[in-house]
Design a protein around this motif. Sequence first.
Motif, PDB file in Angstrom:
ATOM      1  N   THR A   1      43.361 -59.031 -42.325  1.00 33.94           N
ATOM      2  CA  THR A   1      42.292 -59.226 -41.749  1.00 33.94           C
ATOM      3  C   THR A   1      41.003 -58.393 -42.613  1.00 33.94           C
ATOM      4  O   THR A   1      41.445 -57.345 -43.405  1.00 33.94           O
TER       5      THR A   1
ATOM      6  N   TRP B   1      38.676 -56.886 -40.755  1.00 28.98           N
ATOM      7  CA  TRP B   1      38.276 -55.926 -39.924  1.00 28.98           C
ATOM      8  C   TRP B   1      39.658 -54.959 -39.472  1.00 28.98           C
ATOM      9  O   TRP B   1      40.535 -55.202 -38.600  1.00 28.98           O
TER      10      TRP B   1
ATOM     11  N   ALA C   1      40.700 -54.388 -27.508  1.00 31.16           N
ATOM     12  CA  ALA C   1      39.353 -54.830 -28.171  1.00 31.16           C
ATOM     13  C   ALA C   1      39.356 -54.838 -29.675  1.00 31.16           C
ATOM     14  O   ALA C   1      38.817 -55.650 -30.235  1.00 31.16           O
ATOM     15  N   GLU C   2      39.756 -53.802 -30.276  1.00 34.41           N
ATOM     16  CA  GLU C   2      39.743 -53.898 -31.670  1.00 34.41           C
ATOM     17  C   GLU C   2      40.687 -54.713 -32.503  1.00 34.41           C
ATOM     18  O   GLU C   2      40.572 -55.301 -33.462  1.00 34.41           O
TER      19      GLU C   2
ATOM     20  N   GLU D   1      41.593 -57.582 -31.293  1.00 32.24           N
ATOM     21  CA  GLU D   1      40.987 -58.922 -30.894  1.00 32.24           C
ATOM     22  C   GLU D   1      40.107 -59.138 -32.086  1.00 32.24           C
ATOM     23  O   GLU D   1      39.998 -60.148 -32.489  1.00 32.24           O
ATOM     24  N   LYS D   2      39.282 -58.349 -32.451  1.00 31.81           N
ATOM     25  CA  LYS D   2      38.168 -58.156 -33.617  1.00 31.81           C
ATOM     26  C   LYS D   2      39.029 -58.413 -34.790  1.00 31.81           C
ATOM     27  O   LYS D   2      38.572 -59.246 -35.813  1.00 31.81           O
ATOM     28  N   SER D   3      40.336 -58.083 -34.980  1.00 29.96           N
ATOM     29  CA  SER D   3      40.866 -58.228 -36.298  1.00 29.96           C
ATOM     30  C   SER D   3      41.293 -59.484 -36.381  1.00 29.96           C
ATOM     31  O   SER D   3      41.306 -60.033 -37.427  1.00 29.96           O
TER      32      SER D   3
ATOM     33  N   ALA E   1      39.993 -62.076 -35.009  1.00 28.58           N
ATOM     34  CA  ALA E   1      38.749 -62.962 -35.139  1.00 28.58           C
ATOM     35  C   ALA E   1      38.419 -62.917 -36.686  1.00 28.58           C
ATOM     36  O   ALA E   1      37.561 -63.696 -37.041  1.00 28.58           O
ATOM     37  N   HIS E   2      38.630 -61.696 -37.543  1.00 29.37           N
ATOM     38  CA  HIS E   2      38.408 -61.599 -38.672  1.00 29.37           C
ATOM     39  C   HIS E   2      39.428 -62.053 -39.999  1.00 29.37           C
ATOM     40  O   HIS E   2      39.398 -61.540 -41.226  1.00 29.37           O
TER      41      HIS E   2
ATOM     42  N   SER F   1      26.589 -57.930 -42.439  1.00 25.99           N
ATOM     43  CA  SER F   1      26.808 -57.289 -41.127  1.00 25.99           C
ATOM     44  C   SER F   1      25.740 -56.240 -40.946  1.00 25.99           C
ATOM     45  O   SER F   1      25.066 -55.979 -42.157  1.00 25.99           O
TER      46      SER F   1
END
Length: 327
Positions: free
Chosen positions: A71, A73, A107-108, A110-112, A114-115, A199
Motif C-alpha cells: 500500500t 498509505w 478507518a486507517e 480502509e485507507k490502506s 484503498a491505496h 495530495s
Amino acid sequence: MTLLRLSPLALSRSRFALSPLAETLASLHVLGAGYCDPWLVSWYDRHHGAFRALLDADPFAKGLVRLLRSTKWMPAHIVLPPAGGMRTTIDGELAEVARAPDALVRAELEKSVAHSWEEHDLGWLTGRDWAARTAELFRRTWTAHVAADWPRRRALLERDVTYRAGLLAAYGWPRALEQMNRHSAWVGADAIRFSHQGSPDRVVGDEGMLFVPVAAVSRGTWLCEAPPASYALVYPARGAAATAGRTGPGPALGRLIGTGRAAILHELERPATTSELAAHLGLSLGTVGGHLAVLRDAGLVTGTRVDRRVVYRRTASGDLLAGGADG
C-alpha cells in the motif's frame, strides 16, 4: 506532487531522530517478502522462516503485514513521529501505537486498502483491541528479529545523521536532504517535495520536523504524522550496502602507515566521529584519538565541529592515499 511547507522557524528547529519502531516496520517489510537486498541475505536467511511461521499462526498478523507491504498509505497509528529524538525507545513508541481506538484503526486500514496495488479485504480484522494486537506484533518482531542487530544498525544510522549534520552545518538543509530518496527534494525556499503523488500540501508546525533514517531498506520512504502539525520523514540510511560489502584497507596502506591508522583512513570514506570509529572498528577511544592526531598532522584527515561532536573526514590527500593504496 506532495509538499511539506516549513516556516523559517520550523526550518530552524527541524532535526534528526531515531525510531526503533520505524526500523521494525522496515524489517517487517523485508521479512514479509520472498526476497531481500543482497547485503541483507545473511540476516534474512536467519529470520525469514521464523517470521513466516509467526504469520501463518496468526491471521491478524498475516493480513496486516500483507497490507502494509502493498500500500501507498501507511496507517497513521503505526507511523508516528518519534518523541524521544535520538534516544527514542521501542517501549515508548509501542505504548503510543497501542493507544489508538478501534474506530481509528479500521478507518486507517480502509485507507490502506484503498491505496493498495493488490486486492485486499479486512476479513482478518476480527475481535477488538486491534491497536494493542498491532503493538504486540511489532514487539515480537523487534524482540525476535531486530533487537540483537540494533547496536550495529544504530551505529550505521548515527553515522548517517553525522554525515547529514555536517552537510547541514556547512551548506544548509537543501544539501543535507540531497539524495535521501528518489522523490524528496528541496522546492523553492520553504518546501520539501515528499512524493510525486498528488495530495494536499502539509504545513509543518513551528517545532519543525524530524528526519529519521532506517537501515533495513535501500529504497522507499514514508511520512509520519501526528496532529496538529507534527511530521517526520523516514528515509533509507546511506551506506548500508557499502558497509556490508567492504573488505577493509589494502595491505599496502597498512604497511605504509600502520594497520590501525590504515583502518581509520579507510573507514573515513564516510565522515565519522571518534566514538563512531571506535565502535565500528572495536578500538578504544584513546587509540582512535591517537591515530586521528597523527593522520591530522599529516594532512590526511580534518575535523569539523558539529554541535558537541567533531566529525572527521578525509582530505583530498587522504582520499588519494587511501584510494591509491587500496587499488
